[in-house]
Design a protein around this motif. Structure first.
Motif, short mmCIF file in Angstrom:
data_model
loop_
_atom_site.label_atom_id
_atom_site.label_comp_id
_atom_site.label_asym_id
_atom_site.label_seq_id
_atom_site.Cartn_x
_atom_site.Cartn_y
_atom_site.Cartn_z
N LEU A 513 10.21 -0.75 -3.73
CA LEU A 513 8.66 -0.37 -3.52
C LEU A 513 8.84 1.11 -4.53
O LEU A 513 9.62 1.74 -4.84
N ASP A 514 7.13 1.40 -5.08
CA ASP A 514 7.69 2.84 -5.80
C ASP A 514 6.87 3.69 -4.83
O ASP A 514 6.25 3.57 -3.52
N ALA A 515 7.21 4.86 -4.96
CA ALA A 515 6.86 5.69 -4.46
C ALA A 515 5.36 5.45 -3.81
O ALA A 515 5.21 6.06 -2.32
N LYS A 516 4.24 5.36 -4.58
CA LYS A 516 2.96 5.13 -3.83
C LYS A 516 3.10 4.55 -2.76
O LYS A 516 2.06 4.36 -1.89
N LYS A 517 4.00 3.01 -2.81
CA LYS A 517 4.01 1.95 -2.30
C LYS A 517 3.85 2.40 -1.18
O LYS A 517 4.10 1.93 0.43
N GLN A 518 5.26 3.13 -1.08
CA GLN A 518 5.72 3.70 -0.16
C GLN A 518 5.51 4.93 1.22
O GLN A 518 5.61 4.52 1.88
N GLN A 519 4.45 5.88 0.59
CA GLN A 519 3.31 6.13 1.36
C GLN A 519 2.41 5.54 2.27
O GLN A 519 1.96 5.83 2.95
N GLY A 560 -7.00 0.98 -4.54
CA GLY A 560 -6.18 0.57 -3.17
C GLY A 560 -6.47 -0.50 -3.15
O GLY A 560 -5.28 -0.98 -1.90
N HIS A 561 -7.25 -1.54 -2.90
CA HIS A 561 -7.29 -2.50 -2.91
C HIS A 561 -6.14 -3.63 -3.64
O HIS A 561 -5.45 -3.89 -3.12
N ARG A 562 -5.85 -3.15 -5.12
CA ARG A 562 -4.69 -3.88 -5.84
C ARG A 562 -3.89 -3.10 -4.88
O ARG A 562 -2.22 -4.83 -4.96
N ILE A 563 -2.92 -2.12 -4.77
CA ILE A 563 -1.52 -1.55 -3.51
C ILE A 563 -1.13 -2.39 -2.50
O ILE A 563 -0.63 -3.16 -2.36
N LEU A 572 5.05 -7.15 3.97
CA LEU A 572 4.89 -5.51 3.86
C LEU A 572 3.87 -5.19 5.22
O LEU A 572 3.93 -4.63 5.71
N LEU A 573 2.34 -5.92 4.64
CA LEU A 573 1.26 -5.19 5.69
C LEU A 573 1.10 -7.24 5.38
O LEU A 573 1.16 -8.19 4.49
N TYR A 598 10.24 5.32 11.65
CA TYR A 598 11.91 5.35 11.38
C TYR A 598 11.89 6.40 10.38
O TYR A 598 12.86 7.85 10.12
N ILE A 599 11.46 5.81 9.14
CA ILE A 599 11.52 6.29 8.02
C ILE A 599 11.01 8.22 8.01
O ILE A 599 11.31 8.45 7.38
N MET A 600 10.32 8.05 8.36
CA MET A 600 9.17 8.92 8.48
C MET A 600 9.64 9.96 9.13
O MET A 600 9.62 11.12 8.47
N HIS A 601 10.12 9.85 10.55
CA HIS A 601 10.80 10.59 11.06
C HIS A 601 12.21 11.23 11.03
O HIS A 601 12.73 12.56 10.14
#
Length: 1254
Positions: A513-519, A560-563, A572-573, A598-601
């Motif tokens: 994923l790109d950075a925004k989708k990861q967030q 937002g809807h597009r992502i 993933l969702l 886990y990644i966030m921590h």
């Protein structure tokens, strides 16, 4: 030493195989056709034996093969060598396929041939020999296979382990990491049948060295040394260095492969009906000539590859394909690399050496174009490719493509049809997989609830279930099981095997994923486990967090809807519509959420304790200084005590949906100076601590639905605030102090507060507002008119002047959504009631605010006033009062979808009028100028018209010639509580209906699909002759509580002439699309339709009649002096199309009904007959003609009560017996149903008497 070569080989010629130089084929000397296989297939082809999968030679004459001895045989060695194989080293799977064994540290290498084809073993097929399913036959076959294997199989025990399955042993090679010790065994192939394995899929799987080396149930992606795949190097770079284990073989019986060159893949048994259904579904699509590209998508580890392996084996066992090839694409696979993999699978890789890049697609395309009927499987595709760029020619009778991917959009961009999603296992199936993978270890009764919770934490993901089951092998103590469960619930200290064996698989998707989708993904994990969140709420959260930025709310929502769509397509969702919700809900798989936490921590400390039913906030020492985000959503915390945590980096604090929380200490926010987002919605706090006013970086303060909140501190210092949400805070009675100082505020929602009016000079200063939601709070039109960036508006203007001041502003058309209330009333229930009726549900939410353009003209004194309505209004509510109202003729909406008219106080309104007033009786029709057609313009023409509470309305329309109100776009007409309404089209029009000139143009009502009438007690019919010819698209008519209704469709009384009985004038008056008629509480109606009318409704599919006190017959003939004219006629005119329709009759609580229809041929139409509490219906003649005529289309009869069915009178009692298999008895008013036989078994006593029921 093998048996001598069968003499049938003398009648064929061994030839090279151009598609695979390691294999050879043979050519019949008579028909010159070439095939693959051994002596058994030659014998079938020459007519010496029976079998399937190969055609019998037509050139061999009868008796020509008589000289060939029946017992002539060839050794397995000679057969293998004739096909280009080494004479030793076969491995076997459950489908009885074999391959030369070359022991290697990285796995078994070499091609594979069919055991039965190459060793002269019999070919079994359930179609040719039903005894194949007999256990004794199976045992004999297994022994024969085992004996052949034992005589030739030579396996080096240092390199392989023979796994036992169904009486066969499969050598499995392991790549062993340093320090790992594997128990090696050499066992006889004739051992007993063991328990079958289970199927899972976890593509790109990694299993830590030393983890379950002897497991049979690891995902297939942990077995990438499987040399039985055509792709000789299916392991991707991410799997190197990991333990590889062969799974248990499939349970499918061997079939003759025909001419297909593919070799079966070892694959575990499928678990769950859904997985098996998917395999069969894909197999059905593969066999269709017009389906060329099939896409299979789902999240990592869900089972895609296993499903396709079973598909591969089905193709191998079928003669429908010449060949099948498997290629694992893997992540970051370039076109060049993919071409090499396909060429390697085709055994033509050498032809691509030193070939120019431009020519490579053409070379591959030309080679594949020569192939006939082959299946190409691309597994683990991460990005879409244009097939022409690769060189894959998909075409009928050529190449068919099946691909697996984690991304739905990859399937869509590669033009796959169909696209088949793979979902996780159900709870029951997940437990079955866990128990089987756990193996012989027994879970004690005390441990079983813990084990089931562990399985639940895996969320039905096969990969996670298998890894967890493997890690729990050998864990005997209750403490060990409880510890594993606790670690699963705290992803930051996650169980080691999950972190090593599962997360790397899922993290490949995350890294893609790109950075925004990861967030997006990481922040969703702050919600509780299994939370289903409204899309709009999520998008607002991402805007609050700064993940989505921009100068337009509409554009940010679109992004937002597009992502979210892309994350949904990437598996993933998950987006779904939940019953009872007000929009699309989004949820995240539990294991994906654990990975995200886990990644966030790992990126920065976070405290996520959402949905854990905590009674207290975490202790102050847990609020460490470098804490970034805290989520305590949905807990049972009552008080936040006097703690003042020092967390200068904390940016997000989420304590929403803690309904017990009533107090927050005043010092709590003092040292949280970095806070940007605070969400305290749906808590029971009474006041907000003053320390919040010092948070100068605060961007979003969300206090939604804090209905006990009454005190807010001054907001003047919160100059960075961009969002303030006070919706539903009923205790707040005044505008918050300092609101006008929030110059950067973009979102303000004060709907449902106790505020009645915004004072002048406040709203006009909030120039950056994009969303202003005020409900029924009054505001000046001029104030709102200053907001040039406004996109969403909901407010109340006191009168027409305030509305006009706003609508005359030039920027009004930039609004993407609005609900404007016009009127002096201040009661929230009044406006809520009208808004709910207009929008068909209660409450306010951004879910529906977007794209809603609604104006409600409420009660008020508007005599002589002109309303300047925006031209883009979609829904308009007009409520009557003591004064007439005009709507500006310059603003006629061309996009109006719904017009709702409620004229309760206009007691002289007797018709809706499209022109000047006309006299009706002693009253003058009130001239409603909003319906008139202006010069050079047009009148309102909505798609939906609702007329409600017009007490003196007698006719909906009395059209004059050339009037403008023709409702040409109207699709739905609803008339409610108009108690004096007599007709829809007035009497003058009805009088002209039989004349040569119609008062209505031919396109009037031409789009009308639905008519609904409720509580119109003076109406006698719904559709009259004056507009019957116009209703070409009418599909349903529903009537509710019309106490004087006598007929639905008015028809002239005619005497029946000879067939056809209908006059030409009326036989053309069909309602060709009418499918449903529903009648409820129409107590004067004696029949629903005449038989003649029934024949004019060629597509009528359902008639429902309920609680009509005088209903005697559902479908009756035209009344005459001699009674119903059609009661005995069998020659009635029937339009050709009616003979194909099927009809459902629902008859409920009709106390006077004594006949359904006396014209017995109507039985030809009845499909379902529901009869409920119709005590006077003693006989049904159309069912009582057995044995001469049994209703051909009747599928089901639902009867209630049982005693009524038993008391029916029959001329032919045997008809009742013939019908009873189709009869069920209702057991309640909404009728759950049981069969007649089951009912009798439940209610008959020993004496045979039926027990009484009501």
């Amino acid at each position: 030493m093998g048996k001598p070569k069968h003499s049938c080989w003398d009648y064929v010629t061994s030839i090279p195989n151009p598609g695979n130089p390691h294999k050879r084929r043979w050519q019949c000397n008579y028909c010159n056709k070439d095939y693959a296989g051994g002596a058994s297939r030659i014998k079938v082809h020459l007519g010496l034996a029976t079998g399937q999968g190969i055609e019998v030679c037509q050139k061999v004459k009868e008796g020509q093969m008589s000289q060939v001895p029946e017992n002539g045989t060839s050794s397995a060695t000679e057969n293998a060598e004739a096909a280009g194989f080494s004479s030793s080293g076969f491995i076997f799977n459950q489908d009885s396929q074999s391959t030369p064994l070359q022991a290697s540290p990285s796995g078994i290498q070499g091609p594979v041939m069919s055991i039965e084809a190459e060793m002269d073993l019999p070919v079994y097929s359930p179609e040719s020999d039903p005894s194949i399913w007999d256990l004794s036959t199976l045992e004999a076959t297994m022994k024969e296979f085992a004996a052949a294997i034992d005589s030739q199989l030579h396996v080096d025990p240092a390199n392989t382990v023979l796994q036992q399955n169904n009486g066969q042993y499969v050598p499995s090679s392991f790549q062993v990491s340093p320090g790992q010790a594997l128990e090696q065994q050499d066992m006889s192939a004739s051992a007993t049948i063991c328990e079958l394995g289970v199927n899972i899929d976890g593509e790109n799987s990694r299993v830590q060295s030393g983890l379950l080396p002897n497991s049979l149930d690891l995902p297939e992606e942990c077995h990438h040394t499987d040399a039985m795949q055509v792709d000789q190097n299916p392991r991707s770079e991410r799997d190197q260095g990991m333990c590889a284990v062969f799974p248990q073989p499939s349970t499918e019986l061997p079939h003759d492969r025909g001419d297909s060159g593919g070799d079966a893949i070892l694959v575990t048994e499928l678990v769950g009906q859904e997985f098996k259904r998917r395999v069969n579904e894909i197999w059905d699509y593969v066999r269709k000539d017009d389906v060329l590209r099939i896409g299979i998508y789902g999240m990592g580890g869900v089972g895609k590859t296993t499903i396709v392996k079973h598909l591969y084996n089905k193709v191998c066992a079928s003669a429908a394909f010449e060949d099948v090839f498997w290629v694992t694409a893997s992540r970051d696979c370039s076109i060049h690399e993919l071409q090499n993999k396909i060429a390697k699978a085709l055994k033509v890789l050498d032809h691509f050496k030193d070939v120019d890049e431009v020519m490579r697609p053409t070379l591959l395309f030309n080679y594949l174009s020569k192939k006939r009927k082959i299946l190409l499987i691309l597994d683990d595709v991460w990005q879409h490719f244009e097939l022409v760029d690769i060189g894959i020619p998909v075409k009928r009778d050529g190449v068919q493509l099946v691909l697996t991917t984690r991304y739905l959009d990859v399937c869509q961009k590669m033009l796959c049809q169909p696209n088949i999603g793979v979902r996780p296992l159900s709870d029951e199936e997940a437990w079955t997989l866990f128990a089987r993978t756990l193996g012989s270890d027994v879970v004690s009764p005390r441990q079983e609830p813990i084990a089931k919770n562990i399985v639940k934490e895996c969320g039905g993901l096969p990969l996670a279930i298998v890894v967890m089951a493997g890690s729990m092998r050998g864990v005997d103590s209750d403490h060990g099981w409880e510890d594993a469960l606790e670690k699963l619930k705290q992803p930051e200290t996650l169980q080691e095997d999950m972190a090593a064996g599962v997360f790397p698989i899922l993290q490949h998707s995350y890294n893609h994923l790109d950075a925004k989708k990861q967030q997006f993904l990481l922040r969703f994990a702050l919600y509780p486990e299994d939370a289903a969140v409204l899309r709009e709420e999520l998008i607002e959260f991402y805007i609050d967090e700064g993940v989505i930025c921009g100068d337009s709310r509409w554009k940010m929502y679109n992004e937002g809807h597009r992502i979210l769509d892309e994350l949904d397509k990437a598996s993933l969702l998950e987006s779904r519509n939940v019953p009872g919700s007000r929009g699309t809900m989004v949820r995240m798989h539990d294991v994906l959420r654990d990975m995200a936490l886990y990644i966030m921590h790992a990126n920065g400390p976070c405290m996520v304790r959402a949905g854990l039913s905590l009674k207290d906030v975490p202790d102050e020492d847990e609020w460490i200084p470098n804490l970034h985000k805290v989520s305590l959503m949905k807990n049972e915390i009552a008080v936040i005590p006097s703690i003042s945590p020092y967390c200068p980096q904390l940016s997000t604090l989420l304590i929403s949906n803690c309904s017990s929380l009533c107090e927050i200490s005043g010092c709590f926010f003092e040292r949280l100076q970095g806070l940007k987002v605070i969400n305290l919605s749906s808590c029971s706090i009474r006041e907000v601590p003053r320390s919040i006013t010092e948070l100068e970086k605060l961007n979003a303060l969300i206090l939604r639905q804090c209905d006990q909140l009454s005190l807010l501190p001054s907001l003047a210092k919160l100059t960075s605030l961009r969002k303030l949400d006070l919706r539903g805070c009923r205790g707040i009675k005044v505008v918050p102090d300092g609101l006008e100082m929030l110059a950067y505020l973009m979102y303000l929602d004060i709907t449902g507060t106790g505020i009645e009016r915004i004072q002048d000079g406040v709203i006009g200063k909030l120039l950056k507002l994009q969303v202003l939601l005020m409900g029924w709070i009054e505001v000046k039109g001029e104030e709102v008119g200053k907001l040039k960036k406004l996109e969403v508006l909901q407010c109340r203007f006191r009168n027409a002047n305030e509305l006009n001041k706003y609508t005359q502003a030039q920027h009004v058309t930039i609004l993407k959504s609005y609900i404007l209330l016009i009127g002096a009333r201040t009661e929230g229930f009044y406006w809520n009631n009208r808004t709910a009726k207009m929008l068909n549900f209660h409450g306010y939410n951004l879910t529906w605010i977007w794209n809603m353009k609604v104006i409600i003209l409420g009660e008020g004194h508007y005599a002589g006033k002109t309303f300047d309505i925006p031209i883009d209004v979609k829904r308009l509510w007009i409520e009557g009062d003591s004064g007439a109202r005009d709507i500006s003729s310059s603003t006629r909406s061309e996009v109006l979808e719904e017009l709702h008219i409620c004229m309760q106080k206009l007691d002289k309104l007797s018709a809706l009028q499209a022109g000047a007033g006309v006299g009706v009786g002693d009253n003058k029709i009130r001239n409603l100028n909003f319906l008139s057609s202006p010069p050079g313009g047009h009148c309102f023409d909505p798609k939906k018209l609702v007329v409600q509470d017009c007490p003196k309305l007698k006719h909906l329309l009395v059209p004059e010639r050339n009037c403008g109100l023709h409702l040409k776009k109207l699709e739905e007409l609803r008339i409610l509580e108009c108690r004096e309404l007599e007709s829809i089209i007035g009497a003058e029009a009805a009088a002209e209906a039989l004349s040569s000139t119609s008062p209505l143009p031919p396109d009037a009502f031409s789009q009308l699909r639905s008519i609904y009438i409720r509580q119109c007690s003076e109406m006698k019919n719904v559709v009259g002759l004056e507009w019957l010819p116009l209703l070409h698209n009418l599909q349903s008519i529903s009537i509710d509580c019309a106490s004087n209704m006598e007929e639905i469709i008015a028809m002239p009384s005619v005497s029946p002439p000879p067939a056809p009985p209908l006059p030409v004038a009326t036989s053309t008056l069909q309602l060709p699309l009418l499918t449903k008629i529903s009648v409820w509480q129409c107590h004067k109606m004696k029949k629903v339709l005449t038989l003649e009318l029934f024949m004019l409704l060629p597509n009528l599919q359902e008639i429902s009649v309920e609680i009509c006190q005088q209903m005697k017959e559902v479908i009756g003939g035209q009344e005459s002096e001699d009674g119903p004219t059609a009661s005995s006629s069998r020659d009635i005119y029937r339009p050709p199309s009616t003979s194909r329709r099927l009809l459902r009759l629902n008859l409920y609580d009709l106390q006077e009904l004594d006949s359904i229809c006396r014209w017995t041929p109507i039985r030809d139409f009845i499909q379902v007959l529901v009869i409920f509490c119709c005590p006077k219906l003693k006989r049904i003649p159309m069912l009582d003609e057995f044995p001469h005529y049994l209703p051909p289309s009747l599928e089901r009869v639902v009867a209630y009560p049982y005693e009524w069915w038993e008391a029916l009178e029959w001329v032919h009692p045997e008809a009742k017996l013939a019908l009873e298999p189709s009869v069920v008895i209702g057991t309640g008013y909404w009728m759950s149903e049981i069969s007649v036989r089951e009912w009798r078994e439940r209610h008959h006593g020993e004496t045979g008497q039926v027990s009484h029921i009501i």
